[in-house]
Design an enzyme around this catalytic site. Structure first.
Site, PDB file in Angstrom:
ATOM      1  N   THR A  85       0.844  -1.195   0.000  1.00  0.00           N
ATOM      2  CA  THR A  85       0.000   0.000   0.000  1.00  0.00           C
ATOM      3  C   THR A  85       0.881   1.248   0.000  1.00  0.00           C
ATOM      4  OG1 THR A  85      -0.119  -0.131   2.418  1.00  0.00           O
ATOM      5  CG2 THR A  85      -1.919  -1.139   1.162  1.00  0.00           C
ATOM      6  N   TYR A  86       0.244   2.413  -0.010  1.00  0.00           N
ATOM      7  CA  TYR A  86       0.977   3.677  -0.119  1.00  0.00           C
ATOM      8  C   TYR A  86       1.995   3.809   1.006  1.00  0.00           C
ATOM      9  CZ  TYR A  86       1.728   8.626  -1.126  1.00  0.00           C
ATOM     10  OH  TYR A  86       2.282   9.827  -1.464  1.00  0.00           O
ATOM     11  N   MET A  87       3.222   4.197   0.620  1.00  0.00           N
ATOM     12  CA  MET A  87       4.341   4.113   1.567  1.00  0.00           C
ATOM     13  C   MET A  87       4.655   5.435   2.282  1.00  0.00           C
ATOM     14  SD  MET A  87       5.119   4.516  -1.668  1.00  0.00           S
ATOM     15  CE  MET A  87       5.731   5.944  -2.500  1.00  0.00           C
TER      16      MET A  87
END
Length: 643
Positions: A85-87
């Site tokens: 997922t978005y880091m």
């Protein structure tokens, strides 16, 4: 009485304590058993991912974010779907869909004992957390690191394994750890020794980490054998000796520990941690050395300047407060024009006031603030630490040139009593001593030796140690050679000085008639054949270096790249000679040190400038470098007309 941290401060006190153990009859006095639980690590946010990747994988913050970006974009996925997922997030909550799939995976792979009764729920502990995104986790828990091992780059796989294992482990049960605590002592009560050991009796979330299984198994066996001890059992003592321990200063920041400190101070956001470190490095305020971030002399000076003249704006609380106000602006809770106006009305007068101060006054003020700490690492013999060890009449202090700062004599570039003694700042600050090419050694300065025509001197200037060759009699400076990193000043004799002055030089030819050169640059000595360059190891003596030794080093460095079709051996020679000479650090006025030949049409002016800049600067002490450069340029135009 119980010993405290500084209860034993003298050697005779330690010897008495050792003697009590040695002569006493030590028995097992008490055994205590306890069981504790160890919870799994919380889901990963940007900062904790950077900290873990730094401590466990040795990755820099920038490297971590670059690899995480590729995992997010699906660069390593066969179908192009993102693997994580978005880091860039400060959130630690996990989506219900992931919780369900993770619990299903844990039950299938490990069984009911490893599954908590209910999903573990987490909230962020950061006071400034926005939690606009969920924690960093795998998009598909069934895509295990093992299943992707052959499809991914090794570093990317390690980072994915870190993210995957942390995300799955946080939904598993606690590990249970059994601890045995032992009290040993004599019957009189004059000696009481305490020790403990522990072992995992139920792995829980640690079952994911296979590398720990063998260590846990051995600890469990040892714990089981130690559990057989009974109170009043007699113990045999051995290997007791007093050891002195010195406290160490706190370690320098690593990438991960700096991110943690920034987060604790409320400075920065998930998207800014990596750029903050990158900006500091790009401006040479810090460098990375052995996994630690080391402040450079430039960083020391800039920090001292800002803390003195702009103290309010570099205060941690002020920066943290500004971050909070910017968050309010993003949430439409504060008008941005109001904040900007309030900031500018105070900041602009501060800047204007500092601009009115002369540069020389600022340098003197920085020198005063830094004080004796500027010279603490030089270990000068004189009582007055500020006395110049070269001319004995000048005073050492902070100076700045167009190339950076250094500690120099007050008679530097003086017309009446010139003294060019200078020490690079990386030799002066304790925290940056490891960055210096050489240690400060005043005993190595002075006359090295002389031959029939020249005298060689070891000098120390703003950029480090260098060898100066002078003609006998008139003392004319004909050549200066920067001392390579792997050559210590105290080891330089006449033969070494003459060898360095002769570089670059041809050692011979390889089997294809390509010339092999020995040269030097700021990083040390090297041998080169065409475009393959190999650094000389410290143990290799340049005086005993043979052509065969050089060819072995070049072969180990890599396969020699053959000359392109249509190029002759002579052109290869010119190219190699040019490369070696440009990095040798020499500035020759005659052909004594290999000469200063024309370096091609494009570099002819640069060669002329390097050969004449010392003369022009010396003849025009009242002019700055830009003005001297204009003089050199005008001279160059006249030379071209004559040609």
């Amino acid at each position: 009485t119980k010993l405290k941290k500084f209860s034993i401060v003298k050697e005779d006190e330690a010897d008495r304590a050792v003697n009590l153990i040695k002569v006493g009859s030590i028995l097992v006095q008490n055994i205590k058993e306890s069981v504790s639980r160890k919870s799994p690590r919380r889901p990963l946010s940007t900062s904790t991912l950077q900290q873990l990747a730094s401590s466990r994988l040795g990755m820099t913050v920038s490297e971590t974010m670059l690899l995480a970006q590729k995992l997010y974009e699906g660069d390593h996925s066969s179908d192009g779907e993102g693997l994580i997922t978005y880091m860039r997030t400060d959130g630690t909550y996990l989506a219900p869909s992931f919780l369900n799939s993770a619990r299903s995976f844990i039950q299938d792979e490990f069984g009911e004992d490893y599954l908590p009764e209910a999903p573990r729920m987490y909230t962020s502990r950061s006071k400034n957390a926005q939690e606009a995104h969920e924690a960093i986790r795998p998009t598909n828990v069934r895509l295990t690191p093992a299943s992707l091992a052959k499809k991914m780059d090794p570093k990317a796989l390690k980072l994915y394994d870190l993210i995957w294992s942390t995300s799955v482990a946080c939904q598993m049960t606690d590990a249970r750890i059994k601890t045995l605590s032992f009290d040993f002592g004599d019957d009189e009560g004059s000696v009481l020794l305490r020790s403990s050991m522990s072992a995992v009796i139920f792995p829980g979330h640690q079952a994911l980490f296979k590398e720990r299984e063998e260590g846990n198994r051995q600890n469990a066996k040892l714990l089981e054998s130690m559990a057989q001890l009974q109170p009043k059992a007699r113990c045999k003592t051995s290997n007791y000796r007093p050891l002195q321990h010195h406290t160490s200063p706190p370690p320098k920041f690593s990438d991960g520990s700096l991110v943690k400190a920034l987060e604790e101070e409320g400075i920065g956001r998930p998207s800014t941690y990596a750029p903050i470190i990158q900006v500091l490095m790009s401006r040479s305020y810090i460098v990375r050395s052995s996994g630690r971030l080391v402040p450079t002399p430039r960083g020391h000076l800039v920090t001292t300047f800002l803390k003195h003249y702009f103290e309010k704006y570099v205060d941690y609380k002020y920066t943290s407060g500004m971050e909070e106000k910017l968050d309010k602006i993003s949430n439409n809770e504060l008008d941005w024009t109001f904040l900007l106006k309030k900031f500018w009305l105070n900041f602009e007068p501060n800047v204007s006031d500092v601009l009115q101060i002369r540069n020389s006054d600022i340098i003197d003020e920085l020198d005063r603030i830094l004080g004796d700490s500027l010279l603490s690492c030089l270990d000068l013999d004189s009582e007055d630490k500020r006395q110049c060890p070269s001319c004995q009449s000048g005073t050492l202090g902070l100076k700045l040139s167009m190339y950076g700062g250094f500690v120099g004599c007050s008679n530097y570039r003086s017309k009446s009593n010139p003294c060019n003694f200078g020490v690079p700042l990386d030799m002066c600050f304790d925290s940056s001593k490891a960055l210096a090419k050489h240690e400060f050694d005043p005993n190595s300065l002075g006359l090295i030796g002389e031959d029939d025509e020249k005298q060689f001197y070891m000098k120390l200037g703003p950029f480090g140690y260098y060898i100066r060759a002078e003609l006998k009699g008139d003392g004319e400076d004909i050549q200066t050679i920067s001392l390579p990193k792997n050559v210590e000043p105290r080891d330089v004799d006449l033969v070494t000085a003459e060898t360095l002055a002769s570089l670059p030089k041809v050692l011979g030819e390889d089997s294809d008639k390509n010339e092999v050169f020995l040269g030097t640059n700021s990083y040390g000595m090297f041998v080169q054949c065409q475009n393959v360059r190999a650094r000389l190891p410290a143990k290799v003596s340049t005086l005993e270096l043979t052509l065969e030794d050089a060819l072995v080093l070049i072969e180990e460095k890599g396969k020699v790249v053959r000359a392109k079709p249509g190029t002759s051996g002579s052109s290869g020679k010119k190219k190699a000679a040019k490369g070696g000479r440009a990095r040798s650090g020499g500035r020759s006025k005659t052909k004594a040190g290999g000469g200063s030949k024309a370096k091609g049409k494009k570099n002819a002016f640069i060669a002329y400038m390097q050969d004449n800049k010392n003369r022009v600067v010396k003849d025009n002490p009242d002019k700055n470098w830009q003005e001297c450069l204009k003089i050199i340029a005008s001279e160059w135009k006249e030379v071209k007309k004559e040609k």
